[in-house]
Design an enzyme around this catalytic site. Structure first.
Site, PDB file in Angstrom:
ATOM      1  CE  LYS A 215      -3.505   2.273   2.799  1.00 47.20           C
ATOM      2  NZ  LYS A 215      -4.466   2.180   3.895  1.00 47.20           N
ATOM      3  CD  GLU A 221       9.236  -5.909   7.225  1.00 42.96           C
ATOM      4  OE1 GLU A 221       8.967  -4.812   6.685  1.00 42.96           O
ATOM      5  OE2 GLU A 221       8.951  -6.174   8.411  1.00 42.96           O
ATOM      6  N   GLY A 275      -4.879  -1.939   4.887  1.00 43.93           N
ATOM      7  CA  GLY A 275      -4.038  -3.048   4.427  1.00 43.93           C
ATOM      8  C   GLY A 275      -4.683  -4.405   4.664  1.00 43.93           C
ATOM      9  NE  ARG A 276      -6.530  -3.946  10.755  1.00 43.72           N
ATOM     10  CZ  ARG A 276      -5.877  -2.816  10.888  1.00 43.72           C
ATOM     11  NH1 ARG A 276      -4.702  -2.672  10.302  1.00 43.72           N
ATOM     12  NH2 ARG A 276      -6.377  -1.812  11.600  1.00 43.72           N
ATOM     13  CD  GLU A 361      -1.916  -4.543  11.303  1.00 42.90           C
ATOM     14  OE1 GLU A 361      -2.496  -4.303  10.235  1.00 42.90           O
ATOM     15  OE2 GLU A 361      -0.725  -4.846  11.348  1.00 42.90           O
ATOM     16  CG  HIS A 392      -4.105 -35.784  15.956  1.00 39.63           C
ATOM     17  ND1 HIS A 392      -4.357 -37.000  16.565  1.00 39.63           N
ATOM     18  CD2 HIS A 392      -5.047 -35.634  14.996  1.00 39.63           C
ATOM     19  CE1 HIS A 392      -5.394 -37.570  15.965  1.00 39.63           C
ATOM     20  NE2 HIS A 392      -5.838 -36.764  15.012  1.00 39.63           N
ATOM     21  CE  LYS A 520       5.807  -0.907  10.158  1.00 40.85           C
ATOM     22  NZ  LYS A 520       4.838  -0.204   9.333  1.00 40.85           N
TER      23      LYS A 520
HETATM   24  O1  F6P Z   1       3.122  -2.815   9.730  1.00 40.12           O
HETATM   25  C1  F6P Z   1       1.783  -3.111   9.603  1.00 40.12           C
HETATM   26  C2  F6P Z   1       1.287  -2.867   8.209  1.00 40.12           C
HETATM   27  O2  F6P Z   1       1.164  -1.514   7.974  1.00 40.12           O
HETATM   28  C3  F6P Z   1      -0.030  -3.577   7.957  1.00 40.12           C
HETATM   29  O3  F6P Z   1      -1.105  -2.873   8.419  1.00 40.12           O
HETATM   30  C4  F6P Z   1       0.006  -3.767   6.481  1.00 40.12           C
HETATM   31  O4  F6P Z   1      -0.915  -4.722   6.061  1.00 40.12           O
HETATM   32  C5  F6P Z   1       1.448  -4.162   6.283  1.00 40.12           C
HETATM   33  O5  F6P Z   1       2.169  -3.400   7.234  1.00 40.12           O
HETATM   34  C6  F6P Z   1       1.993  -3.929   4.903  1.00 40.12           C
HETATM   35  O6  F6P Z   1       1.929  -2.599   4.536  1.00 40.12           O
HETATM   36  P1  F6P Z   1       2.137  -2.169   3.038  1.00 40.12           P
HETATM   37  O7  F6P Z   1       1.063  -2.760   2.210  1.00 40.12           O
HETATM   38  O8  F6P Z   1       2.096  -0.666   3.037  1.00 40.12           O
HETATM   39  O9  F6P Z   1       3.493  -2.655   2.582  1.00 40.12           O
END
Ligand code: F6P
Length: 556
Positions: A215, A221, A275-276, A361, A392, A520
């Site tokens: 987003k 990452e 995002g979620r 979240e 199990h 972060k």
């Molecule tokens: O760090 C949490 C978060 O902002 C989530 O809410 C989101 O889904 C994820 O990181 C990834 O964010 P992005 O789509 O901006 O890379």
């Protein structure tokens, strides 16, 4: 509405009165275990079941009576759930701390009625992006879209994390029966280099398509994984190949361009998509590539059907509201701290992880919208595994442990992979577990069982307490006709709205996530000391000591 839409005053008093009524009712409700409730009400299973299309929710195996439900509906009304719901659908900026609307419902507004944000209808843009996604997905699936050396795409790698990973990964897996042959899907999220390294092993760059889904397009990452993937591709095929092998999904066109992806290969979404809550947007591109635009549309149709139900049905018949209020009862009145998601369907194996983010979240908050502390526990600790595997592993605790773990059992009546007796055995286990949790096994019954098996005397006395199951343990059952794209859309939207209702009852903003920021920021400060041996004296001693050891061991 006051700060962040919070009314305060009168609402607070009405809400507290509704909570107090529930707490007063607790003793009465606890006095009669579920076994007894089923005995005295032969209609209980039907009374506490809701059906919507090809989905059924049975909440009869909870410690609730009709009076409990009435008090829970009072609570929801006192918390203004219906008003919050209407404000969400209307595109108001209910995510006050980020000054944004929360309009994932517009992404699947199949009625195509105008949805206004700041006086501007968002539907034309939503439909335009869906159209572009469809064109692209068709081209890749049909082999019209070729890699830089003229070869067909055979592997799609989605690079993203959190909501930009879990939704597409979960849905591609869930809809595996509908997947295009000859196209494989991989998902890379972790910054641990092992994941991208292992993913790329065995892939042919000339036949690989990367979707960089973010987003913000700033998530560390994702950016690092994307850069590594880009390096892997260009080492083999040169810079010119990027345009045929990289597409982006983002709200941030500038960052996409700076990364070197042609904006023509960018699929847009908007800040009013959390995002979620984004798998319905361009973030779902991997899903569309996997199952095709028509099946993707069916998934949106399913979610839309649930949206309409949530918007229009009275709370008493409203599946997301009922599921949410049962959760509130279990968490806030009975004191349950966790919630297990137990899909009896291998395709839904990633659902627990998906719902972990969706729930924790969204509602893992301890201040209300007005900045005041919450008065009660919020999001439960969500965990789970597909059945029967979990049986199990951790079900022992659910059956006989000291804690109450409310469970959602989810299964399709029909298998998409009919294989001998497998589905019958799966369903028998699915039905048995919730019954066992509810009934338990009394001491008298356990004794009779032991005697029947020939155990007597001291051996029987020693074993007896271990063989008793307390029972009266709560669970919901969600039955689908079949795990179709439509059903998956309904199921995910059901949980989204459940989470929304709980957030409204607890008074939190379910759409921000400030809790992820501190870690972060600190990682950014610590990185120079890890990466390039920067001085340690600016770091906290707790971190320093560990870092010293990391330095020693990484040099060895
Ligand atoms: O760090 C949490 C978060 O902002 C989530 O809410 C989101 O889904 C994820 O990181 C990834 O964010 P992005 O789509 O901006 O890379």
């Amino acid at each position: 509405f006051g700060v962040g839409g919070y009314k305060g005053g009168m609402t607070d008093r009405r809400l507290e009165a509704a909570w107090a009524a529930l707490m007063r009712h607790r003793k009465q409700a606890q006095a009669r275990p579920m076994r007894a409730l089923f005995k005295t009400d032969s209609n209980r299973a039907r009374r506490f079941t809701l059906v919507l299309g090809d989905m059924l929710l049975d909440y009869s195996k909870n410690r609730v009576a009709p009076r409990t439900m009435a008090l829970l509906f009072d609570l929801a009304r006192a918390a203004g759930v219906e008003a919050w719901r209407d404000r969400m659908f209307a595109g108001e900026r209910i995510n006050a701390t980020e000054n944004r609307a929360a309009l994932h419902t517009a992404l699947r507004n199949r009625a195509d009625t105008p949805v206004m944000v700041d006086g501007h209808d968002v539907m034309p843009a939503v439909n335009a992006v869906l159209g572009r996604m469809g064109g692209f997905a068709d081209a890749v699936r049909s082999g019209q879209w070729l890699g830089a050396t003229g070869k067909r795409i055979a592997a799609v790698v989605n690079i993203g994390i959190g909501g930009s990973d879990l939704g597409p990964a979960m849905a591609v897996e869930a809809l595996s029966a509908y997947r295009q042959r000859g196209l494989s899907f991989r998902f890379v999220s972790n910054v641990d280099g092992a994941e991208i390294a292992r993913t790329l092993q065995g892939l042919d760059p000339a036949r690989t398509l990367f979707i960089v889904a973010s987003k913000t397009f700033t998530t560390e990452e994702t950016m690092l994984n994307a850069a590594t993937a880009r390096g892997w591709l260009t080492a083999e095929l040169g810079e010119v190949a990027v345009a045929r092998h990289f597409v982006a999904v983002s709200t941030n066109a500038k960052a996409v361009r700076d990364f070197g992806i042609d904006p023509a290969n960018m699929f847009e979404f908007w800040d009013w998509v959390g995002g979620r809550y984004s798998m319905w947007s361009a973030v779902g591109l991997a899903i569309m590539l996997a199952v095709g635009p028509d099946r993707f549309a069916e998934m949106l149709d399913g979610a839309h059907a649930m949206d309409r139900h949530f918007r229009d049905a009275p709370l008493e018949q409203n599946m997301p509201a009922v599921l949410a209020l049962i959760g509130v009862w279990n968490a806030n009145v009975l004191g349950a701290e966790s919630h297990a998601i137990l899909p009896y369907d291998q395709g839904l194996r990633l659902l627990p992880a998906y719902l972990q983010q969706a729930d924790m979240e969204s509602n893992g908050k301890s201040v209300r919208r007005d900045g005041k502390p919450v008065k009660r526990a919020t999001s439960p600790i969500v965990f789970g595994q597909p059945g029967t595997n979990g049986q199990h592993a951790f079900y022992q605790l659910i059956h006989q442990g000291t804690r109450i773990v409310p469970c959602d059992f989810i299964a399709p009546a029909r298998s998409q992979y009919p294989t001998g007796r497998h589905h019958a055995v799966l369903l028998a286990n699915f039905l048995a577990q919730s019954e066992a949790l509810m009934l338990g096994r009394s001491e008298k019954e356990a004794r009779a069982e032991l005697l029947k098996a020939g155990t007597k005397g001291a051996a029987l006395s020693a074993l007896l307490p271990h063989k008793v199951f307390p029972g009266n343990r709560p669970s919901n059952t969600i039955l689908l006709k079949e795990l179709t794209p439509h059903a998956l859309g309904m199921l995910i939207a059901l949980y989204e709205h459940k989470i929304f209702v709980q957030g409204a009852v607890w008074g939190v903003n379910s759409f921000d996530q400030w809790g992820v920021e501190l870690g972060k920021e600190l990682a950014g400060k610590i990185l120079p000391a890890v990466e390039s041996g920067a001085r340690l004296d600016k770091l906290h001693p707790a971190t320093c000591e560990l870092l010293k050891r990391i330095r020693t061991w990484s040099r060895d």
